[in-house]
Design an enzyme around this catalytic site. Structure first.
Site, PDB file in Angstrom:
ATOM      1  NE  ARG A 191       4.266  -7.837  10.329  1.00 12.11           N
ATOM      2  CZ  ARG A 191       3.170  -7.248   9.841  1.00 12.11           C
ATOM      3  NH1 ARG A 191       1.990  -7.605  10.289  1.00 12.11           N
ATOM      4  NH2 ARG A 191       3.271  -6.305   8.943  1.00 12.11           N
ATOM      5  CE  LYS A 206       3.162   0.587   5.798  1.00 15.55           C
ATOM      6  NZ  LYS A 206       2.253   0.272   4.673  1.00 15.55           N
ATOM      7  CD  GLU A 240      -2.579   1.447   2.535  1.00 15.45           C
ATOM      8  OE1 GLU A 240      -2.201   0.853   3.563  1.00 15.45           O
ATOM      9  OE2 GLU A 240      -3.528   2.253   2.513  1.00 15.45           O
TER      10      GLU A 240
END
Length: 562
Positions: free
Chosen positions: A262, A272, A37
């Site tokens: 992850r 993030k 994204e």
RNA sequence: UGGGGAGUCGUCCAAUGGCAGGACGGUAGACUCUGGAUCUGCUUAUAGGGGUUCGAAUCCUCUCUCCCCAGCCA
């Protein structure tokens, strides 16, 4: 590996793909995608995903697309798509002509939504966000049906068309999939497919005021692109039934979603949200601050793409939550730079040394090896003169046990130069600190070898005072103090390492470094790997420390203190 | 106390019914004109109980622990 039938695939995903190929699924094609994204910079965790997706395509002679998942115009910006493309390329991967955007498919997505409405599988809902939350139920209690759930297909079609036409306010209605409000999987409780967002999009401008949600857009985008294996992280495991539901109900090409764990890295934050906070609050100098785990930061720090790729290979791929020790990353960059980086001498904290018996006007050009690991890198000349600088750490007036370096009366070697013996110390009257050393040299040891075969226990790096260049050197250490900053602590900033950056402004480096290009990497002998920062310019040298060398003496000292 | 996942050296990853192995870390030594690099040795693990089997990390069963999910974010 994939070509060798006797060897097991390297990870469970490649294993699945190998089986699918053998079963002739997807005509035995392999087609993956990396779907960021564009709402932030890529970091080392993304690098794991990039290496996985592009690596699988390479190993199975398949393809990997770069696709921007740009379905939320309120968060996404072109600045991010540009940086992401640059980062993927820098890592060494190529999407050829397969650069896509979810927004490329907005019209198709809309038509498919209409198809679901016609099929009675989607409806327009007028519930407010608060109401929708109430109707959704909880983890342990089922939800209840929306009062708008049984609208006719005609009414839904009309309403959805008017949503698109901009007749309704932002947030006033949604299009929802009609699935099961009592499902144990909350994602299946009539998830939102479209929301009204009267916001300009970085690519489609104001063409749209309704935007698809991830769950709906992602699976259909994968389908449109003919993806075979849609690889994502563990938190999407719960979404797989929904991924499958949309494609099943639509009756279109159906890729397989596979989830993996992850990356977590010790002494590092990778969320993030926290990364943005570090940048916004000025704890770091920006997204490319060399302490940041972003690709941009790591690159500026001096890491090579080879080292990152190698790291991603070594950490493996699995479904178990894990935290990789940052020491492995550091090992990977040392391993790479040890082979590649030219050696050079630099003194970070200079201590002036006068060699009393060396002729005043003599300047010798001594031969130095550029890289003992790779003799093809040749040699260079380094100027030597009566006054030099050595590292303050390399002299102790009262040497502790195990200290091999220079001390009063002791003889050491100056790398590629001479043996010197310390005969005098000048001190600062107030602090008692040594400010200048007087030494004598042995002319017969020129080049660093003693004809009588006598040994010295230490070899010091040095620079000629007169010929050396001034430089600024930025020393970096882990951003976070603790090995694994917990996800849940209220304020992770309390764990910031106050010593993560130290700037030294009066360092002295070999004259050969004049004009070194930004980004070039060197080993400062006995100190570590350093690279030229873009802040450098004509007459100004700035270096970033990429990694220290393994330092046995530092380790001895540290354990001795305890 | 709903649903979905996961438990193997300090850390990460292997072992797919047959000697628990590799890497990083740690540690001891060899070598060395970088206390670097290199080489060698050592170190430590199958969450727990029960079962199947000649044989279980692997199969069955019960238990425990950890992670994810209640955005009109992705």
């Amino acid at each position: 590996m994939a070509d060798n039938e006797t060897e097991r695939p390297a990870d469970f995903i490649r294993e699945i793909i190998t089986e699918d190929i053998a079963a002739k699924k997807y005509e035995s094609r392999v087609h993956t995608r990396f779907p960021p994204e564009p709402n932030g910079y890529l970091h080392i965790g993304h690098a794991k995903s990039i290496c996985l997706n592009f690596g699988i395509a390479r190993d199975f002679r398949g393809l990997c697309n770069l696709r921007f998942d740009d379905t939320n115009p309120t968060k996404e910006e072109v600045e991010y798509v540009d940086s992401i493309k640059g980062d993927v390329r820098w890592l060494g991967f190529d999407w050829d002509d397969r650069l896509f955007y979810a927004s490329d498919y907005f019209e198709k997505l809309y038509q498919h939504a209409v198809q679901l409405i016609e099929k009675g599988k989607a409806y327009v809902c007028d519930l407010t966000p608060e109401q929708m939350r109430e109707y959704r139920g909880t983890l342990t209690e089922p939800g209840s049906n929306s009062p708008y759930r049984d609208r006719s297909a005609e009414e839904n079609l009309d309403l959805f068309g008017r949503m698109r036409a901009g007749e309704f306010e932002t947030g006033s209605r949604t299009l929802r999939a009609k699935i099961d409000m009592s499902s144990g999987n909350i994602n299946m409780r009539d998830p939102v497919m479209y929301r009204i967002l009267k916001a300009g999009h970085h690519r489609t401008g104001d063409t749209w005021c309704i935007y698809p949600m991830y769950d709906y857009a992602h699976c259909v985008s994968d389908s449109i692109e003919g993806i075979t294996h849609s690889i994502c992280t563990l938190e999407f495991e719960d979404h797989r039934p929904l991924y499958d539901w949309f494609l099943e109900e639509l009756g279109i090409y159906h890729p397989r979603q596979i989830e993996f764990a992850r990356l977590n890295l010790s002494n590092t934050v990778l969320s993030k949200r926290k990364l943005i906070q570090l940048v916004r609050d000025g704890h770091v100098a920006g997204w490319d601050d060399p302490r940041m785990p972003t690709i941009a930061g790591i690159r500026r720090r001096g890491y090579t793409p080879e080292a990152i790729r190698n790291f991603c290979d070594r950490i493996g791929v699995a479904k178990r939550d894990s935290t990789v020790d940052v020491a492995l990353l550091e090992y990977c960059i040392r391993e790479d730079l040890n082979k590649k980086a030219p050696r050079v001498m630099a003194v970070l904290r200079p201590l002036r040394v006068v060699i009393d018996n060396y002729p005043e006007d003599l300047i010798e050009e001594l031969d130095a090896v550029n890289n003992p690991e790779d003799m093809s890198m040749g040699t260079r000349k380094v100027p030597f003169s009566r006054v030099i600088y050595i590292e303050q750490d390399d002299f102790r007036e009262e040497p502790p046990k195990g200290f091999f370096r220079l001390a009063p009366g002791r003889e050491v070697r100056l790398r590629y130069a001479y043996y010197i013996t310390c005969v005098g110390v000048l001190r600062d009257d107030r602090t008692g600190e040594a400010t200048e050393l007087h030494c004598t040299y042995d002319p017969k040891t020129r080049g660093g070898d003693s004809p009588d075969g006598r040994k010295v226990k230490a070899t010091l790096h040095w620079v000629s005072a007169e010929h050396s260049l001034e430089a600024e050197v930025r020393l970096y250490d882990h951003l976070m103090k603790e090995a694994g900053p917990g996800q849940q602590e209220a304020d992770f900033r309390a764990l910031l390492n106050p010593g993560s950056r130290e700037v030294l402004r009066s360092c002295r480096v070999e004259p050969g470094l004049a004009g070194a290009a930004a980004g070039s990497r060197y080993q400062f002998e006995r100190l570590g790997y350093f690279c030229v920062d873009p802040d450098s310019g004509p007459g100004r040298l700035v270096f970033n420390r990429t990694a220290t060398l393994r330092d046995t003496w530092a380790k001895v000292q540290k354990s001795g203190k305890k």
